[in-house]
Scaffold this motif. Structure first.
Motif, PDB file in Angstrom:
ATOM      1  N   ASP A   1       0.827  -1.214   0.000  1.00  0.00           N
ATOM      2  CA  ASP A   1       0.000   0.000   0.000  1.00  0.00           C
ATOM      3  C   ASP A   1       0.858   1.260   0.000  1.00  0.00           C
ATOM      4  O   ASP A   1       0.514   2.268  -0.631  1.00  0.00           O
ATOM      5  CB  ASP A   1      -0.923   0.015   1.221  1.00  0.00           C
ATOM      6  CG  ASP A   1      -2.009  -1.048   1.139  1.00  0.00           C
ATOM      7  OD1 ASP A   1      -2.248  -1.577   0.035  1.00  0.00           O
ATOM      8  OD2 ASP A   1      -2.615  -1.349   2.188  1.00  0.00           O
ATOM      9  N   ALA A   2       1.979   1.206   0.712  1.00  0.00           N
ATOM     10  CA  ALA A   2       2.841   2.386   0.810  1.00  0.00           C
ATOM     11  C   ALA A   2       3.435   2.768  -0.547  1.00  0.00           C
ATOM     12  O   ALA A   2       3.804   3.924  -0.769  1.00  0.00           O
ATOM     13  CB  ALA A   2       3.968   2.128   1.819  1.00  0.00           C
ATOM     14  N   PHE A   3       3.509   1.797  -1.462  1.00  0.00           N
ATOM     15  CA  PHE A   3       4.050   2.074  -2.792  1.00  0.00           C
ATOM     16  C   PHE A   3       2.959   2.419  -3.799  1.00  0.00           C
ATOM     17  O   PHE A   3       3.246   2.534  -5.001  1.00  0.00           O
ATOM     18  CB  PHE A   3       4.864   0.879  -3.287  1.00  0.00           C
ATOM     19  CG  PHE A   3       6.214   0.744  -2.632  1.00  0.00           C
ATOM     20  CD1 PHE A   3       7.214   1.667  -2.883  1.00  0.00           C
ATOM     21  CD2 PHE A   3       6.477  -0.297  -1.752  1.00  0.00           C
ATOM     22  CE1 PHE A   3       8.466   1.553  -2.283  1.00  0.00           C
ATOM     23  CE2 PHE A   3       7.720  -0.423  -1.144  1.00  0.00           C
ATOM     24  CZ  PHE A   3       8.718   0.509  -1.407  1.00  0.00           C
ATOM     25  N   ALA A   4       1.732   2.608  -3.356  1.00  0.00           N
ATOM     26  CA  ALA A   4       0.646   2.974  -4.268  1.00  0.00           C
ATOM     27  C   ALA A   4       0.961   4.260  -5.039  1.00  0.00           C
ATOM     28  O   ALA A   4       0.709   4.332  -6.245  1.00  0.00           O
ATOM     29  CB  ALA A   4      -0.666   3.096  -3.508  1.00  0.00           C
ATOM     30  N   PRO A   5       1.509   5.315  -4.397  1.00  0.00           N
ATOM     31  CA  PRO A   5       1.859   6.515  -5.176  1.00  0.00           C
ATOM     32  C   PRO A   5       2.876   6.223  -6.279  1.00  0.00           C
ATOM     33  O   PRO A   5       2.854   6.872  -7.330  1.00  0.00           O
ATOM     34  CB  PRO A   5       2.454   7.458  -4.118  1.00  0.00           C
ATOM     35  CG  PRO A   5       1.862   6.997  -2.821  1.00  0.00           C
ATOM     36  CD  PRO A   5       1.734   5.514  -2.952  1.00  0.00           C
ATOM     37  N   ALA A   6       3.758   5.252  -6.050  1.00  0.00           N
ATOM     38  CA  ALA A   6       4.729   4.889  -7.083  1.00  0.00           C
ATOM     39  C   ALA A   6       4.025   4.278  -8.287  1.00  0.00           C
ATOM     40  O   ALA A   6       4.378   4.560  -9.435  1.00  0.00           O
ATOM     41  CB  ALA A   6       5.751   3.903  -6.518  1.00  0.00           C
ATOM     42  N   ARG A   7       2.999   3.473  -8.037  1.00  0.00           N
ATOM     43  CA  ARG A   7       2.272   2.862  -9.156  1.00  0.00           C
ATOM     44  C   ARG A   7       1.489   3.907  -9.935  1.00  0.00           C
ATOM     45  O   ARG A   7       1.381   3.824 -11.157  1.00  0.00           O
ATOM     46  CB  ARG A   7       1.357   1.749  -8.631  1.00  0.00           C
ATOM     47  CG  ARG A   7       2.134   0.489  -8.242  1.00  0.00           C
ATOM     48  CD  ARG A   7       1.209  -0.640  -7.840  1.00  0.00           C
ATOM     49  NE  ARG A   7       0.631  -0.456  -6.529  1.00  0.00           N
ATOM     50  CZ  ARG A   7       1.246  -0.776  -5.374  1.00  0.00           C
ATOM     51  NH1 ARG A   7       2.469  -1.292  -5.395  1.00  0.00           N
ATOM     52  NH2 ARG A   7       0.659  -0.589  -4.211  1.00  0.00           N
ATOM     53  N   VAL A   8       0.949   4.898  -9.240  1.00  0.00           N
ATOM     54  CA  VAL A   8       0.240   5.986  -9.923  1.00  0.00           C
ATOM     55  C   VAL A   8       1.216   6.746 -10.824  1.00  0.00           C
ATOM     56  O   VAL A   8       0.899   7.059 -11.983  1.00  0.00           O
ATOM     57  CB  VAL A   8      -0.406   6.946  -8.901  1.00  0.00           C
ATOM     58  CG1 VAL A   8      -0.973   8.177  -9.605  1.00  0.00           C
ATOM     59  CG2 VAL A   8      -1.518   6.228  -8.124  1.00  0.00           C
ATOM     60  N   TRP A   9       2.404   7.038 -10.301  1.00  0.00           N
ATOM     61  CA  TRP A   9       3.430   7.734 -11.102  1.00  0.00           C
ATOM     62  C   TRP A   9       3.817   6.904 -12.318  1.00  0.00           C
ATOM     63  O   TRP A   9       3.891   7.413 -13.439  1.00  0.00           O
ATOM     64  CB  TRP A   9       4.653   8.019 -10.225  1.00  0.00           C
ATOM     65  CG  TRP A   9       5.870   8.416 -11.005  1.00  0.00           C
ATOM     66  CD1 TRP A   9       6.021   9.528 -11.770  1.00  0.00           C
ATOM     67  CD2 TRP A   9       7.094   7.672 -11.119  1.00  0.00           C
ATOM     68  NE1 TRP A   9       7.280   9.546 -12.351  1.00  0.00           N
ATOM     69  CE2 TRP A   9       7.952   8.419 -11.967  1.00  0.00           C
ATOM     70  CE3 TRP A   9       7.553   6.477 -10.575  1.00  0.00           C
ATOM     71  CZ2 TRP A   9       9.247   7.989 -12.281  1.00  0.00           C
ATOM     72  CZ3 TRP A   9       8.837   6.052 -10.892  1.00  0.00           C
ATOM     73  CH2 TRP A   9       9.655   6.798 -11.738  1.00  0.00           C
TER      74      TRP A   9
END
Length: 512
Positions: free
Chosen positions: A142-150
């Motif tokens: 979940d903490a890497f969700a912003p990375a997937r959006v990017w």
């Protein structure tokens, strides 16, 4: 009395012969082509050990679902039957959970202390538990969700840019963007494109060279290491290049962890896989820390395991959607009904995929059907027998390398109706694939991630990435076949099994 003895002999001797014959047959090796001591099968005079799959398909027709090959002095057994695979990988358990030592590992001095190469034991359990508990557990994912959006936005930009001239090779965009994501998760830093490209090129050069140029060392390594010294020197140079690129990033995380309150940054994440590796202690070896070489090897494993498999899966699935516009249309309708146009600019959100009510079952079915028909790996990573075991009545001697035909099981016409059709409906209500156990515990119908004790640790995050990026690409573009670049499903083996003719579709934006 003599007549009684004669009668007894007539009755008992055939029974004794039958018993001895059955006992010996239960202990014989699986069949295979003729072989010579030390050299192995004579067919290696005409075939390459690096491209064994087409050869095996012919041998299975000749010898049955379990075949023995001798590659140099190594005994290798290949299994194409799903029931025998279940008996071996689930039934035999730890007896078939070791890994063979690669000739190239010893010749190059490359550590086997990585998750995919370590033997089944305390060190392997430590390394796998570290990955699963500290990087692949749900809160970390979940903490890497912003990375997937990017990365999703980078992918859309790459795909859109490829449409400015002739249809682009979308596999290149898939590989680059998945590599961006894995680099960020590994090192905790969002790098610029030149830095990512340098790491990507280094990893790919290493993998391709090892898979294509090092199989010669399967045969008489004590001799070939002198005859082909140049290949070993090239491989050493490629490995040094990896270390030169990785160590500044690893040392940066060492410094980051030393800080009591690390500064927040848009490009620096609070957690990375390297962070966990810096904390690992091997109790069986005096509670020592991992060496730099071991950390580099584990980082390389992390990047490769998550990049090529996912990007290959994306290419095959999107190729099927290009070739099957009615399936693509049905999938788009499902996604649009859940995501809508107004919420978050019509972007697919991870909560849409993880919804407990399973509002996008067709998306999940499309992914499973893609993995069934086009598994990125047509073999699992090789297993090694830790003791003498039996598979299908055949002896598998201790130390034997054993592998399993993943693609053959997923395409088995006896198990899957019209197996070479792309039909996601088979995984929906009433379909034969409903409830398929991807872990293979109850039985194997398909095993794109392997099964048993050495099943891929990244199964869940791989499914998340495939659903998220396929859903996003279908929501963003209509994928069409481009004139002159028709979809062909012929295969080519690289690190994974990719499309021989890369996918070059015509992408029509769905939104202005």
């Amino acid at each position: 009395m003599g007549n009684l003895l004669t009668i007894a002999a007539v009755i008992l001797l055939p029974l004794l012969f039958l018993f001895l014959h059955n006992a010996s047959s239960r202990r014989r090796l699986p069949p295979g082509p003729p072989a010579l001591p030390l050299f192995g099968n004579l067919l290696w005079l005409r075939h390459s050990a690096a491209d064994v799959e087409p050869l095996l398909l012919k041998l299975f027709k000749q010898y049955g679902p379990v075949v023995t090959l001798r590659i140099g002095s190594r005994l290798s057994i290949f299994v194409a039957d799903r029931k025998l695979a279940h008996a071996a990988l689930i039934g035999a358990g730890a007896a078939l959970a070791d890994r063979p030592t690669a000739a190239t590992s010893s010749l190059l001095g490359v550590t086997d202390n990585i998750i995919t190469r370590a033997n089944y034991g305390a060190t392997w359990r430590l390394l796998r538990r570290n990955l699963v508990s500290h990087t692949l557990q749900q809160s970390r994912v979940d903490a890497f969700a912003p990375a997937r959006v990017w990365v999703r936005r980078v992918l859309v930009e790459k795909l859109a840019a490829g449409e400015t001239s002739s249809p682009g090779n979308v596999m290149e965009a898939f590989q680059y963007t998945m590599f961006c994501l894995l680099v960020l998760m590994c090192f905790g830093e969002r790098l610029d494109e030149p830095a990512v490209r340098a790491i990507e090129e280094s990893e790919r050069a290493w993998l391709i060279y090892i898979s294509r140029r090092m199989s010669v060392f399967f045969f008489f390594p004590s001799i070939t290491k002198h005859l082909f010294r140049g290949r070993l020197e090239t491989a050493h140079a490629l490995r040094r290049r990896q270390k030169d690129l990785f160590m500044p990033l690893i040392n940066a995380r060492r410094e980051f962890k030393r800080q009591a309150s690390p500064p927040a940054s848009e490009t620096t994440f609070q957690h990375s896989y390297v962070d966990t590796l810096l904390d690992v202690k091997i109790a069986e070896e005096g509670n020592r820390s991992l060496t730099d070489d071991e950390i580099v090897a584990l980082c390389s494993e992390f990047l490769n395991a998550g990049t090529d498999t996912t990007s290959t899966g994306l290419q095959w699935i999107m190729a099927e959607l290009v070739k099957n516009p009615s399936i693509q249309s049905k999938l788009y309708s499902e996604i649009k009904s859940v995501v809508g146009d107004d919420d978050n600019d019509g972007e697919v959100l991870e909560r849409n995929i993880r919804d407990k009510d399973n509002k996008m079952p067709y998306l999940n079915a499309v992914i499973k059907e893609g993995l069934r028909k086009h598994p990125p790996g047509h073999f699992v990573l090789p297993h090694k027998a830790a003791e003498d075991i039996e598979i299908g009545g055949y002896l598998i001697p201790k130390g034997t390398t054993v592998n399993f035909m993943v693609a053959e099981m997923g395409r088995d016409e006896k198990e899957w109706e019209n197996a070479m059709d792309f039909s996601p409906e088979r995984f929906l209500d009433g379909g034969h694939g409903v409830g398929v156990d991807m872990h293979g515990t109850k039985g194997i119908k398909m095993m794109p991630f392997g099964v048993g004790r050495r099943i891929c640790a990244g199964l869940n995050i791989a499914m998340l990435h495939l659903e998220y990026f396929v859903g996003s690409m279908v929501m963003e573009f209509e994928w069409k076949e481009a004139e002159g670049f028709e979809v062909e499903f012929s295969e080519k083996r690289e690190f994974t099994t990719v499309m021989a003719k890369p996918l070059r579709p015509r992408l029509v934006p769905r939104r202005s």
